[in-house]
Design an enzyme around this catalytic site. Structure first.
Site, mmCIF file in Angstrom:
data_model
loop_
_atom_site.group_PDB
_atom_site.id
_atom_site.type_symbol
_atom_site.label_atom_id
_atom_site.label_comp_id
_atom_site.label_asym_id
_atom_site.label_seq_id
_atom_site.Cartn_x
_atom_site.Cartn_y
_atom_site.Cartn_z
ATOM 1 N N HIS A 166 -1.054 -4.212 1.178
ATOM 2 C CA HIS A 166 -2.074 -4.951 0.430
ATOM 3 C C HIS A 166 -1.391 -6.172 -0.187
ATOM 4 O O HIS A 166 -0.588 -6.043 -1.113
ATOM 5 C CB HIS A 166 -2.687 -4.045 -0.648
ATOM 6 C CG HIS A 166 -3.449 -2.903 -0.061
ATOM 7 N ND1 HIS A 166 -3.519 -1.658 -0.642
ATOM 8 C CD2 HIS A 166 -4.171 -2.830 1.095
ATOM 9 C CE1 HIS A 166 -4.272 -0.864 0.124
ATOM 10 N NE2 HIS A 166 -4.657 -1.554 1.175
ATOM 11 N N GLU A 169 -0.746 -7.164 -3.887
ATOM 12 C CA GLU A 169 0.128 -6.279 -4.657
ATOM 13 C C GLU A 169 1.567 -6.774 -4.523
ATOM 14 O O GLU A 169 2.445 -6.130 -3.961
ATOM 15 C CB GLU A 169 -0.061 -4.837 -4.170
ATOM 16 C CG GLU A 169 -1.478 -4.342 -4.474
ATOM 17 C CD GLU A 169 -1.923 -3.146 -3.651
ATOM 18 O OE1 GLU A 169 -3.126 -2.843 -3.671
ATOM 19 O OE2 GLU A 169 -1.083 -2.520 -2.978
ATOM 20 N N HIS A 259 2.947 0.150 -3.193
ATOM 21 C CA HIS A 259 1.702 -0.532 -3.560
ATOM 22 C C HIS A 259 1.673 -0.879 -5.049
ATOM 23 O O HIS A 259 2.564 -0.516 -5.808
ATOM 24 C CB HIS A 259 0.507 0.397 -3.284
ATOM 25 C CG HIS A 259 0.184 0.567 -1.845
ATOM 26 N ND1 HIS A 259 -0.912 -0.008 -1.260
ATOM 27 C CD2 HIS A 259 0.831 1.249 -0.858
ATOM 28 C CE1 HIS A 259 -0.952 0.321 0.029
ATOM 29 N NE2 HIS A 259 0.101 1.077 0.296
ATOM 30 N N GLU A 335 2.763 3.741 -6.429
ATOM 31 C CA GLU A 335 1.884 2.763 -7.078
ATOM 32 C C GLU A 335 2.547 2.249 -8.345
ATOM 33 O O GLU A 335 3.048 3.027 -9.156
ATOM 34 C CB GLU A 335 0.536 3.416 -7.450
ATOM 35 C CG GLU A 335 -0.260 3.928 -6.260
ATOM 36 C CD GLU A 335 -0.995 2.842 -5.493
ATOM 37 O OE1 GLU A 335 -0.978 1.676 -5.941
ATOM 38 O OE2 GLU A 335 -1.600 3.172 -4.445
HETATM 39 ZN ZN LIG Z 1 -2.471 -0.984 -2.306
#
Ligand SMILES: [Zn+2]
Length: 373
Positions: A166, A169, A259, A335
Site C-alpha cells: 500500500h 503507507e 504496512h 502494522e
Molecule cells: Zn496496508
C-alpha cells in the site's frame, strides 16, 4: 501564495488559495476512484502569515477514523518532519500554521521518495553478498526490486520481507531501510549470524507506481495489491505476480508483510490464524515471535491490534494468509501507526521515520531469535 503537488508522491487539488486564512484543498483519489487518504503538497510565499488549511473531502476518504486524533506532518527541509495540531469534524481536516520560512511541505506521513528508494537499492547492492534483482517492470515503468542477502544453500532458511504494498503507507519503506541497514552492517553480530543460516529476501517497495503517483492503496491499474495474492495477474498486478513466482522458487520459511494502519495508534502484528491449515503449533510460534519482539522494543506491543481471525475465515487474496496457507510457515502482517505509538508517545514527531527504522532493526533480532523454531 502558491500550492503545488507536482512532484514524487505529491497529492492535492486546490479548491481555493486566494486567502491564507481560508485555504481549501481536496485529496485526489487513487486510480480506480475507490481509495484515497494520502496527501503531500508544498505551500509557498506565506512567510509570517497566519494560514488556515482545510482538506474539505477528508471525511469521504477510505478511513475517516484515521483522521481522528491525528496530527498533520510538516517540514521546511524535507528531512526533519514535525507534527501540527489538527482538527477533524467528520468532514474536513484542518490546521492552522504560520510559516517561519518561505516554503513548507505538509504530508499525511513523512514521504519516502523514489530517489531515496533507488539510493537504498544502490547502497545495498554495493555490499558483499548482496544482489539486486528486478522482479518486473511496473505498469508505469518503474522496477520492483528484490534485495537478496546471501547465497542460497540447502542448509539455509529463506526469510522474506516485503514492504509498502500500500504505497501511502510510507512508514513501511522507512522500516525497510532500517531493516536493510542492519543487514548491511558488517559489525553487527546478529545480522552476520542470521546470514550464516538464512538467505534474507527484501522487497523494500512493492508498489512504486502508487508511491510516485501519490496513491494511498492501489497500483497504476487501481488494483489493491494486498487483495491480489490468490490470483495475481501478469498485466494488472505484476508486482505480486512476479514476487509470488520468485517466492515459489526459493521456498519461504519466514514472511513479514510491512504496512501502516490509519486508525490504530500502535505497532502490532496480525497473523494467518484464519487459514484452513492453521495449527496450535503455528499459533505458539506466532505468539512466541510477538513476545520476543515486545521484549526487544517497547515501541512494539501485543495488547492492541486487529481482532484475531476466527478459524476458516481466511482471505487468501492477502499476502499473509496466502503465504501461511501455501508455505505453512510463520507469516505475519506488521502494522505501524500514522499517528503515534500511544504506549510510548513522542508528541512533537509522532510515529516517525527514525522510529520506523529502529523498529525495522529490532525485527531483525526477533527473526534471529525465532530461527530455531
Ligand atoms: Zn496496508
Amino acid at each position: 501564495m502558491h500550492i503545488n503537488a507536482h512532484f514524487d508522491s505529491g497529492n492535492i487539488d486546490v479548491q481555493s488559495a486566494e486567502n491564507p486564512s481560508d485555504i481549501r484543498l481536496r485529496i485526489r483519489m487513487d486510480e480506480g476512484d475507490e481509495h484515497g487518504q494520502w496527501f503531500f503538497f508544498q505551500l509557498s510565499d506565506v512567510r509570517g502569515e497566519a494560514c488556515t488549511i482545510s482538506i474539505e473531502n477528508a471525511g469521504e476518504m477510505s478511513y475517516p477514523a484515521g483522521f481522528e486524533n491525528y496530527r498533520v506532518v510538516a517540514s521546511t527541509d524535507l528531512s526533519n518532519w514535525f507534527r501540527i495540531d489538527t482538527a477533524f469534524d467528520g468532514t474536513a481536516l484542518s490546521w492552522r500554521h504560520t510559516p517561519e520560512t518561505d516554503t513548507t511541505w505538509f504530508a499525511y506521513f513523512a514521504p519516502y521518495t523514489y530517489d531515496r528508494h533507488q539510493r537504498l537499492i544502490g547502497r545495498a547492492q554495493a555490499a558483499p553478498g548482496v544482489r539486486a534483482e528486478v522482479l518486473c517492470p511496473t505498469p508505469d515503468g518503474h522496477a520492483v526490486t528484490l534485495l537478496r542477502f546471501g547465497e542460497p544453500a540447502a542448509n539455509k532458511k529463506s526469510c522474506w520481507v516485503i514492504a509498502r504494498q500500500h504505497p501511502g503507507e510510507s512508514m513501511a519503506e522507512w522500516w525497510a531501510e532500517g531493516f536493510v541497514n542492519r543487514l548491511l552492517d558488517p559489525e553487527d553480530a546478529v545480522a552476520r549470524a542470521l546470514l550464516e543460516r538464512a538467505v534474507v529476501y527484501v522487497v523494500p517497495s512493492m508498489n512504486p507506481d502508487g508511491a510516485v503517483r501519490g496513491h494511498l492503496r492501489c497500483n497504476a491499474h487501481g488494483v489493491n495489491l494486498n487483495r491480489a495474492w490468490k490470483d495475481p495477474d501478469e498485466t494488472h498486478s505484476p508486482e505480486v505476480y512476479f514476487t509470488r513466482r520468485r517466492m515459489h522458487e526459493t521456498g519461504v520459511d519466514f514472511f513479514m508483510d510491512v504496512h501502516g494502519d490509519e486508525a490504530l495508534p500502535y505497532n502490532f502484528v496480525a497473523g494467518g490464524e484464519g487459514v484452513p491449515s492453521w495449527t496450535e503449533a503455528m499459533n505458539q510460534q506466532f505468539q512466541a515471535f510477538k513476545n520476543r519482539l515486545a521484549a526487544i522494543t517497547p515501541d512494539f506491543q501485543t495488547t492492541y491490534g486487529y481482532p484475531v481471525s476466527p478459524p476458516a475465515s481466511s482471505d487468501l487474496r492477502k499476502a499473509t494468509d496466502y503465504v501461511t496457507e501455501t508455505f505453512g510457515c510463520l507469516a505475519m502482517t506488521l502494522e505501524m501507526p500514522f499517528k503515534d505509538a500511544a504506549n510510548h508517545p513522542v508528541p512533537e514527531i509522532g510515529w516517525s521515520p527514525g522510529r520506523c527504522q529502529r523498529l525495522g532493526a529490532s525485527c531483525l533480532d526477533a527473526i534471529w531469535q525465532t530461527l530455531d523454531d
